[in-house]
Design a protein around this motif. Structure first.
Motif, short mmCIF file in Angstrom:
data_model
loop_
_atom_site.label_atom_id
_atom_site.label_comp_id
_atom_site.label_asym_id
_atom_site.label_seq_id
_atom_site.Cartn_x
_atom_site.Cartn_y
_atom_site.Cartn_z
N ASP A 212 0.75 -1.20 -0.15
CA ASP A 212 -0.11 -0.06 -0.10
C ASP A 212 0.96 1.08 -0.08
O ASP A 212 2.16 1.31 0.76
CB ASP A 212 -1.12 0.05 1.29
N ASP B 56 0.46 4.06 1.46
CA ASP B 56 0.71 4.72 2.96
C ASP B 56 1.91 4.17 3.86
O ASP B 56 2.18 4.48 4.69
CB ASP B 56 -0.55 4.79 3.73
N GLN C 276 1.83 1.46 5.55
CA GLN C 276 1.51 1.09 6.95
C GLN C 276 2.13 -0.31 7.03
O GLN C 276 2.35 -0.70 7.97
CB GLN C 276 0.02 0.90 7.02
N ARG D 124 -1.40 5.02 9.74
CA ARG D 124 -1.31 5.70 8.63
C ARG D 124 -0.57 7.02 9.02
O ARG D 124 -1.02 7.73 9.86
CB ARG D 124 -2.80 6.02 7.98
#
Ligand code: UDP
Ligand code: MG
Length: 326
Positions: free
Chosen positions: A103, A105, A107, A208
Motif C-alpha cells: 500500500d 501509505d 502501513q 497511517r
C-alpha cells in the motif's frame, strides 16, 4: 541472487499527502537492497494511479523524471484497489522475476521485504504477508474484518486470515494468475487456490502517517460481497436449505389448518396468517436478492469488458532512458 528483478507495485488513490514520504522510503529501501546485492539494478517501483483526482499523478510523473527507479501507470478512472494491484502485476510480469504489492501509505513494514526475498530465494512462488495484530485498526475495522474472515471460512473460501494484499508473487505465479479470465477478481481469495509452494512473513502494521484511509465503508462492503460471490456459491445452497425448511413448516401449518377445518374450528387466526405471509415474503425477497447477486455477476462477466483501462504508462527500461508507453 543479485539478478532478481523485483518490482514493487504500489496502488495509489488520492495519495498526494502520503506519497512524498513513501517515495523517499521506498527509494532508500530499494537502493539498499541493490547495494546489498539482494536485487538487480533493473528492479523498479511501479506506482499505479487508480484514477486519483488530486495531484497523485503529477507527483508520480515527477518521480519518474527524477529517478529511473520509479515507474508509473495511470488508470482512466477509479477502478478500485484490487484492479490497481492486478494491473501493476500484469504490467510487471514480463519484466520482473518477482513482484511485491504494498500500500502507498506504507502501513505495512517495508523492512519485511528482505524476508520476502529470502522466502523467494528458498523456492517459494507465493509469499503472504500476515499482520501480527490489528492494534492500529479502530474498533469498527477490527470487528468487521474479524466477521469477514470468519464468514469467508464458513463459506468455504480459502482466505488467509489477516493477510491483506502485501505479498510476493514469482513470475511463475504471475503467469498462472494471468490465466484467470474473470473480470471480478478477488485476489486474496483467488491466489490461495492457485497452489504452488508458498510461505508466510509476519510483519507489524503501523498507523497511517499522512492522509486518510481510502477504503470507505462502501468500498469495504463491495469488497466483501465481491469476495464472497466470486469465491463461493454456498449462499445459494444455504437459501435452498432455508427454502426447504420453510416449505416443511408451511406444510405442517397447512395440515393443521385442514385438521382444524375438519374438526369445525373455522375461525381463522389473523395473526398467524399475517406473520407467516411476512416471514415467507421476507425469506423470498432475501433469497431473490442473493440469487440476483449471482445473476448480476454472470451478467457482468458475460460482457467480458476490460478489467481496467490504462491512460498512461511511464517506465524506464534498463539502458534505455526514455519514456515508454505500453
Ligand atoms: N486504493 C486504491 N483504490 C481505491 C482505494 C484504495 O488504489 O479505490 C489504495 C490506496 O491508495 C492504498 C491502498 O489501496 O495504497 C490501501 O488503502 P488504504 O490505506 O486507504 O486502506 P486501509 O489501510 O485503511 O485499509
Ligand atoms: Mg492503509
Amino acid at each position: 541472487m543479485k539478478d532478481t528483478v523485483l518490482y514493487l507495485v504500489v496502488p495509489c488513490y488520492n495519495e498526494e499527502e502520503a506519497l512524498e514520504l513513501s517515495m523517499t522510503r521506498l527509494r532508500d529501501k530499494m537502493r539498499r537492497l541493490m547495494r546489498e546485492e539482494k536485487i538487480s539494478s533493473k528492479s523498479r517501483v511501479l506506482f499505479v494511479d487508480d484514477g486519483s483526482r488530486d495531484r497523485t499523478w503529477e507527483l508520480i510523473h515527477t518521480y519518474t523524471q527524477q529517478d529511473e527507479l520509479f515507474a508509473g501507470l495511470r488508470f482512466s478512472r477509479n477502478y478500485g484497489h484490487q484492479s490497481a494491484i492486478l494491473a501493476g502485476m500484469m504490467a510487471a510480469r514480463s519484466r520482473a522475476d518477482a513482484v511485491v504489492t504494498i500500500d502507498a501509505d506504507l502501513q505495512q513494514d517495508i523492512e519485511a521485504l528482505d524476508r520476502f526475498l529470502e522466502c523467494y530465494e528458498n523456492g517459494s512462488d507465493i509469499v503472504y504477508g500476515i499482520r501480527n495484530d490489528r492494534n492500529t485498526d479502530g474498533f469498527f475495522k477490527k470487528t468487521t474484518a474479524g466477521i469477514f474472515y470468519k464468514l469467508m471460512h464458513l463459506l468455504g473460501c480459502k482466505t488467509i486470515t489477516n493477510h491483506a494484499d502485501y505479498r510476493l508473487l514469482s513470475k511463475k505465479a504471475l503467469n498462472a494468475l494471468s490465466e484467470f479470465k474473470e473480470v471480478n477478481l478477488f485476489l486474496r481469495g483467488l491466489i490461495p487456490t492457485m497452489g504452488f509452494s508458498s510461505d508466510v512473513v509476519y510483519f507489524d502494521v503501523k498507523e497511517r502517517e499522512a492522509g486518510q484511509s481510502k477504503y470507505t465503508l462502501r468500498k469495504m462492503i463491495t469488497l466483501a460481497v465481491d469476495g464472497i460471490t466470486s469465491m463461493s456459491t454456498r449462499p445459494l445452497q444455504i437459501i435452498t436449505g432455508i427454502g426447504f425448511v420453510t416449505f416443511l413448516v408451511s406444510l405442517l401449518i397447512f395440515i393443521s389448518s385442514i385438521v382444524d377445518w375438519i374438526c369445525g374450528k373455522v375461525v381463522a387466526g389473523w395473526t398467524t396468517i399475517v406473520a407467516s405471509i411476512c416471514l415467507i415474503g421476507g425469506v423470498m425477497m432475501i433469497s431473490q436478492g442473493i440469487i440476483g447477486a449471482y445473476i448480476g455477476k454472470i451478467y457482468l462477466e458475460s460482457k467480458e469488458r476490460p478489467r481496467y483501462l490504462v491512460d498512461a504508462m511511464i517506465l524506464h527500461e534498463e539502458k534505455e532512458d526514455r519514456d515508454g508507453t505500453d
